[in-house]
Design a protein around this motif. Sequence first.
Motif, PDB file in Angstrom:
ATOM      1  N   THR A  13      -8.604   2.437   0.028  1.00 17.92           N
ATOM      2  CA  THR A  13      -9.516   3.326   0.741  1.00 17.92           C
ATOM      3  C   THR A  13      -9.805   2.732   2.112  1.00 17.92           C
ATOM      4  N   ARG A  14     -10.160   3.585   3.025  1.00 19.58           N
ATOM      5  CA  ARG A  14     -10.637   3.095   4.321  1.00 19.58           C
ATOM      6  C   ARG A  14     -12.162   3.162   4.384  1.00 19.58           C
ATOM      7  N   ARG A  15     -12.775   3.764   3.368  1.00 19.41           N
ATOM      8  CA  ARG A  15     -14.234   3.828   3.345  1.00 19.41           C
ATOM      9  C   ARG A  15     -14.796   2.409   3.228  1.00 19.41           C
ATOM     10  N   CYS A  16     -15.950   2.191   3.844  1.00 18.96           N
ATOM     11  CA  CYS A  16     -16.566   0.870   3.806  1.00 18.96           C
ATOM     12  C   CYS A  16     -18.075   1.003   3.956  1.00 18.96           C
ATOM     13  N   ASN A  17     -18.774   0.041   3.404  1.00 15.65           N
ATOM     14  CA  ASN A  17     -20.228   0.013   3.513  1.00 15.65           C
ATOM     15  C   ASN A  17     -20.692  -0.758   4.750  1.00 15.65           C
ATOM     16  N   LEU A  18     -19.758  -1.316   5.523  1.00 12.30           N
ATOM     17  CA  LEU A  18     -20.086  -2.025   6.757  1.00 12.30           C
ATOM     18  C   LEU A  18     -19.378  -1.374   7.936  1.00 12.30           C
ATOM     19  N   ARG A  19     -19.731  -1.790   9.125  1.00  9.13           N
ATOM     20  CA  ARG A  19     -19.086  -1.340  10.362  1.00  9.13           C
ATOM     21  C   ARG A  19     -18.780  -2.575  11.219  1.00  9.13           C
ATOM     22  N   CYS A  20     -17.898  -3.405  10.726  1.00 14.82           N
ATOM     23  CA  CYS A  20     -17.569  -4.648  11.431  1.00 14.82           C
ATOM     24  C   CYS A  20     -16.928  -4.343  12.783  1.00 14.82           C
ATOM     25  N   PRO A  21     -17.353  -5.042  13.831  1.00 10.37           N
ATOM     26  CA  PRO A  21     -16.846  -4.769  15.177  1.00 10.37           C
ATOM     27  C   PRO A  21     -15.334  -4.910  15.319  1.00 10.37           C
ATOM     28  N   CYS A  23     -12.852  -4.550  12.885  1.00  6.85           N
ATOM     29  CA  CYS A  23     -12.193  -4.105  11.664  1.00  6.85           C
ATOM     30  C   CYS A  23     -10.706  -3.828  11.916  1.00  6.85           C
ATOM     31  N   MET A  24      -9.853  -4.465  11.128  1.00  8.21           N
ATOM     32  CA  MET A  24      -8.407  -4.303  11.281  1.00  8.21           C
ATOM     33  C   MET A  24      -7.902  -2.968  10.734  1.00  8.21           C
ATOM     34  N   THR A  25      -8.661  -2.347   9.829  1.00 13.05           N
ATOM     35  CA  THR A  25      -8.189  -1.110   9.212  1.00 13.05           C
ATOM     36  C   THR A  25      -8.770   0.141   9.856  1.00 13.05           C
ATOM     37  N   GLY A  26      -9.663  -0.019  10.806  1.00  9.92           N
ATOM     38  CA  GLY A  26     -10.286   1.140  11.437  1.00  9.92           C
ATOM     39  C   GLY A  26     -11.416   1.722  10.613  1.00  9.92           C
ATOM     40  N   SER A  27     -11.892   0.977   9.623  1.00 13.27           N
ATOM     41  CA  SER A  27     -12.963   1.471   8.763  1.00 13.27           C
ATOM     42  C   SER A  27     -14.303   1.551   9.477  1.00 13.27           C
ATOM     43  N   ASN A  28     -14.355   1.067  10.701  1.00 15.32           N
ATOM     44  CA  ASN A  28     -15.583   1.172  11.497  1.00 15.32           C
ATOM     45  C   ASN A  28     -15.574   2.417  12.376  1.00 15.32           C
ATOM     46  N   GLU A  29     -14.524   3.231  12.251  1.00 12.30           N
ATOM     47  CA  GLU A  29     -14.409   4.459  13.045  1.00 12.30           C
ATOM     48  C   GLU A  29     -14.458   5.678  12.127  1.00 12.30           C
ATOM     49  N   ARG A  30     -15.504   6.457  12.241  1.00 13.36           N
ATOM     50  CA  ARG A  30     -15.718   7.597  11.342  1.00 13.36           C
ATOM     51  C   ARG A  30     -14.524   8.560  11.291  1.00 13.36           C
ATOM     52  N   LYS A  31     -13.932   8.832  12.448  1.00 12.63           N
ATOM     53  CA  LYS A  31     -12.810   9.771  12.496  1.00 12.63           C
ATOM     54  C   LYS A  31     -11.610   9.233  11.711  1.00 12.63           C
ATOM     55  N   VAL A  32     -11.326   7.965  11.840  1.00  6.96           N
ATOM     56  CA  VAL A  32     -10.221   7.336  11.103  1.00  6.96           C
ATOM     57  C   VAL A  32     -10.478   7.419   9.603  1.00  6.96           C
ATOM     58  N   VAL A  33     -11.700   7.101   9.200  1.00  6.86           N
ATOM     59  CA  VAL A  33     -12.059   7.137   7.784  1.00  6.86           C
ATOM     60  C   VAL A  33     -11.968   8.566   7.246  1.00  6.86           C
ATOM     61  N   ALA A  34     -12.509   9.525   7.976  1.00  4.22           N
ATOM     62  CA  ALA A  34     -12.470  10.925   7.527  1.00  4.22           C
ATOM     63  C   ALA A  34     -11.031  11.407   7.363  1.00  4.22           C
ATOM     64  N   ALA A  61       1.384  -9.571  -8.879  1.00  2.00           N
ATOM     65  CA  ALA A  61      -0.021  -9.528  -8.456  1.00  2.00           C
ATOM     66  C   ALA A  61      -0.268  -8.333  -7.542  1.00  2.00           C
ATOM     67  N   VAL A  62      -1.461  -7.759  -7.671  1.00  2.00           N
ATOM     68  CA  VAL A  62      -1.883  -6.639  -6.825  1.00  2.00           C
ATOM     69  C   VAL A  62      -3.187  -7.027  -6.142  1.00  2.00           C
ATOM     70  N   GLY A  63      -3.171  -6.954  -4.811  1.00  2.00           N
ATOM     71  CA  GLY A  63      -4.385  -7.180  -4.031  1.00  2.00           C
ATOM     72  C   GLY A  63      -4.983  -5.839  -3.646  1.00  2.00           C
ATOM     73  N   TRP A  64      -6.210  -5.605  -4.058  1.00  4.22           N
ATOM     74  CA  TRP A  64      -6.918  -4.356  -3.756  1.00  4.22           C
ATOM     75  C   TRP A  64      -7.811  -4.577  -2.555  1.00  4.22           C
ATOM     76  N   SER A  65      -7.708  -3.677  -1.579  1.00  2.00           N
ATOM     77  CA  SER A  65      -8.542  -3.810  -0.391  1.00  2.00           C
ATOM     78  C   SER A  65      -8.898  -2.450   0.155  1.00  2.00           C
ATOM     79  N   GLY A  66      -9.452  -2.444   1.331  1.00  2.00           N
ATOM     80  CA  GLY A  66      -9.793  -1.222   2.015  1.00  2.00           C
ATOM     81  C   GLY A  66      -9.892  -1.508   3.498  1.00  2.00           C
ATOM     82  N   GLY A  67     -10.820  -0.919   4.083  1.00  2.64           N
ATOM     83  CA  GLY A  67     -12.216  -0.685   3.877  1.00  2.64           C
ATOM     84  C   GLY A  67     -12.755  -1.640   2.830  1.00  2.64           C
ATOM     85  N   GLU A  68     -13.590  -1.123   1.993  1.00  2.00           N
ATOM     86  CA  GLU A  68     -14.174  -1.874   0.874  1.00  2.00           C
ATOM     87  C   GLU A  68     -13.719  -1.210  -0.411  1.00  2.00           C
TER      88      GLU A  68
END
Length: 172
Positions: A13-21, A23-34, A61-68
């Motif tokens: 997921t790209r959804r996240c509970n933070l808005r890190c300045p 962010c490598m995945t763009g999870s701090n940008e609402r449009k990217v997440v949407a 092994a599987v690494g799960w990430s996001g966002g969060e």
Amino acid sequence: MGRSFSAIYFEATRRCNLRCPMCMTGSNERKVVAESRKRELSLEEIRDLVLLPARNLGVKAVGWSGGEFLVRKDAFDLLRLTAELGYQCKVCSNGELLTRERLQAIKEATGGKVTIALGLNSMDEDNAETRDADCDRTLEVLELCKELGIDRHVIVTIGKHNTESFERTVEY
């Protein structure tokens, strides 16, 4: 002999509970997440299109990430499925949602075959330049993992923002 991969890293997921300045995945940008939410795979799609084929390729092994990753409603179902399929699990998290109870539930869902990976870019105020989280909270989660017997891994992203504190962070 064919190619094989020992591990995969899955951005669930790209959804996240933070808005890190930084962010490598763009999870701090609402449009990217949407936009990414429209393409987010269901548990069944992940099982059939990723986990089962990966197992056939020899992935261990599987690494799960996001966002969060842990904001997914089916995060624990995915962890259980991953463990049932025989994978070692890695949960890449910002740590903010990792309480003692949640860590214990992750350990149970994975049969203990889990590593918690947390970002910690600096042991001082430089951490805030890259992450929307207090380094003390990350250290608290690392200590909880130790108490609960959960493998832990620290990810340090280095750049101009933290070169002065890098050595202190790694020494810690």
